[in-house]
Design a protein around this motif. Structure first.
Motif, short mmCIF file in Angstrom:
data_model
loop_
_atom_site.label_atom_id
_atom_site.label_comp_id
_atom_site.label_asym_id
_atom_site.label_seq_id
_atom_site.Cartn_x
_atom_site.Cartn_y
_atom_site.Cartn_z
N GLY A 190 1.06 -1.36 0.07
CA GLY A 190 -0.24 0.15 0.43
C GLY A 190 0.64 1.34 0.48
O GLY A 190 0.16 2.23 -0.67
N GLN A 191 2.06 1.21 0.53
CA GLN A 191 3.05 2.31 0.25
C GLN A 191 3.24 2.88 -1.27
O GLN A 191 3.90 4.10 -0.87
CB GLN A 191 4.51 1.65 1.08
CG GLN A 191 3.82 1.49 2.53
CD GLN A 191 3.59 2.46 3.19
OE1 GLN A 191 3.94 3.62 3.38
NE2 GLN A 191 2.98 2.05 4.23
N ASP A 192 3.17 2.45 -1.83
CA ASP A 192 3.63 2.93 -3.15
C ASP A 192 2.01 2.92 -4.33
O ASP A 192 2.47 3.60 -5.07
CB ASP A 192 4.35 1.39 -3.81
CG ASP A 192 4.00 -0.04 -3.88
OD1 ASP A 192 2.57 0.53 -3.94
OD2 ASP A 192 3.86 -0.33 -4.90
N LEU A 193 1.38 3.22 -3.65
CA LEU A 193 0.23 3.32 -4.45
C LEU A 193 -0.37 4.98 -4.60
O LEU A 193 0.87 5.55 -4.28
CB LEU A 193 -1.55 3.03 -3.50
CG LEU A 193 -1.87 2.04 -3.43
CD1 LEU A 193 -2.78 2.19 -2.24
CD2 LEU A 193 -1.83 1.10 -4.37
N ASP A 194 -0.43 5.65 -5.69
CA ASP A 194 -0.23 7.26 -6.41
C ASP A 194 -1.64 7.68 -5.49
O ASP A 194 -2.18 6.79 -4.34
CB ASP A 194 -1.51 6.72 -7.53
CG ASP A 194 -0.25 6.56 -7.98
OD1 ASP A 194 0.93 6.13 -8.15
OD2 ASP A 194 -0.27 6.41 -10.07
N ASN A 195 -1.71 9.07 -5.26
CA ASN A 195 -2.06 9.44 -4.79
C ASN A 195 -3.79 10.02 -5.31
O ASN A 195 -4.42 9.72 -4.33
CB ASN A 195 -1.89 11.10 -4.46
CG ASN A 195 -0.38 11.43 -3.81
OD1 ASN A 195 -0.27 10.56 -3.15
ND2 ASN A 195 0.29 12.56 -3.92
N SER A 196 -3.54 9.08 -6.56
CA SER A 196 -5.48 9.33 -6.84
C SER A 196 -5.92 7.82 -6.16
O SER A 196 -7.07 8.37 -6.85
CB SER A 196 -4.83 9.35 -8.37
OG SER A 196 -4.57 8.32 -8.97
N ASP A 197 -4.97 6.84 -5.95
CA ASP A 197 -5.70 6.22 -5.64
C ASP A 197 -6.25 5.26 -4.71
O ASP A 197 -7.02 5.13 -4.03
CB ASP A 197 -4.59 4.53 -5.75
CG ASP A 197 -4.13 4.35 -7.03
OD1 ASP A 197 -5.19 4.71 -8.39
OD2 ASP A 197 -3.46 4.10 -7.46
N TYR A 198 -5.09 6.35 -3.56
CA TYR A 198 -5.52 6.95 -2.29
C TYR A 198 -7.60 7.67 -1.95
O TYR A 198 -8.12 6.94 -1.26
CB TYR A 198 -5.08 7.45 -1.42
CG TYR A 198 -3.48 6.90 -0.60
CD1 TYR A 198 -3.47 5.63 -0.03
CD2 TYR A 198 -2.13 7.25 -1.63
CE1 TYR A 198 -1.71 4.95 0.26
CE2 TYR A 198 -1.43 6.67 -1.01
CZ TYR A 198 -1.21 5.12 -0.86
OH TYR A 198 0.40 4.82 0.50
N LYS A 199 -6.92 8.33 -2.69
CA LYS A 199 -8.11 9.42 -2.84
C LYS A 199 -9.56 8.74 -3.46
O LYS A 199 -10.47 8.48 -3.33
CB LYS A 199 -8.66 10.73 -4.31
CG LYS A 199 -9.11 11.31 -3.95
CD LYS A 199 -8.93 13.07 -4.75
CE LYS A 199 -9.92 14.41 -4.61
NZ LYS A 199 -10.00 14.90 -5.88
N LEU A 200 -9.29 7.90 -4.47
CA LEU A 200 -10.74 6.99 -4.94
C LEU A 200 -10.58 6.43 -4.22
O LEU A 200 -12.39 6.08 -3.16
CB LEU A 200 -9.55 5.85 -5.75
CG LEU A 200 -11.12 5.12 -6.29
CD1 LEU A 200 -11.47 6.26 -7.79
CD2 LEU A 200 -9.90 4.32 -7.70
#
Length: 130
Positions: A87-97
């Motif tokens: 989970g540390q390498d997810l894009d910011n857009s993925d966290y937002k989604l």
């Protein structure tokens, strides 16, 4: 990112307080924790086809002018398809989604509670700071 919601959004805690003294606070923290899924036969699902995560939002918010505070925790279990990281390498857009549906619950619950308690609903419009 392709994901599957494995549980409905869970309101683990939601608390509303009128403030004796005006205070403004905006603490909204999103956490991702790798999760395991139990199969019906009691075995642990190792995440074939992707990894399981608990997405959790912990919050304490007192919007301006600071008449009240809402706080709590809202979470959901999701499966990130074809993803096996931590989970540390997810894009910011993925966290937002992944976190946006949980944040919308905070906004909705606050709107409904303030409609009843203050006789005037309060709209919270959170923007992600990832």
């Amino acid at each position: 990112m392709d994901f599957e919601k494995l549980t409905p959004v869970m309101v683990r805690a939601f608390h509303y307080d009128l403030n004796e003294e005006l205070q403004v606070k905006n603490e909204v923290n999103v956490a991702f924790r790798k999760a395991a899924r139990q199969n019906e036969d009691g075995t642990t699902d190792e995440g074939e086809g992707g990894s399981y995560f608990e997405v959790s939002v912990v919050f304490e918010v007192a919007p301006s002018p600071g008449e009240f505070t809402v706080s709590g925790q809202i979470s959901q279990i999701v499966k990130l398809k074809d993803y096996y990281g931590d989970g540390q390498d997810l894009d910011n857009s993925d966290y937002k989604l992944l976190s946006r549906p949980l944040v919308e619950y905070i906004e909705t619950l606050t709107y409904e509670v303030t409609q009843v308690t203050l006789d005037q609903p309060v709209n919270l419009n959170f923007e992600a700071n990832f």
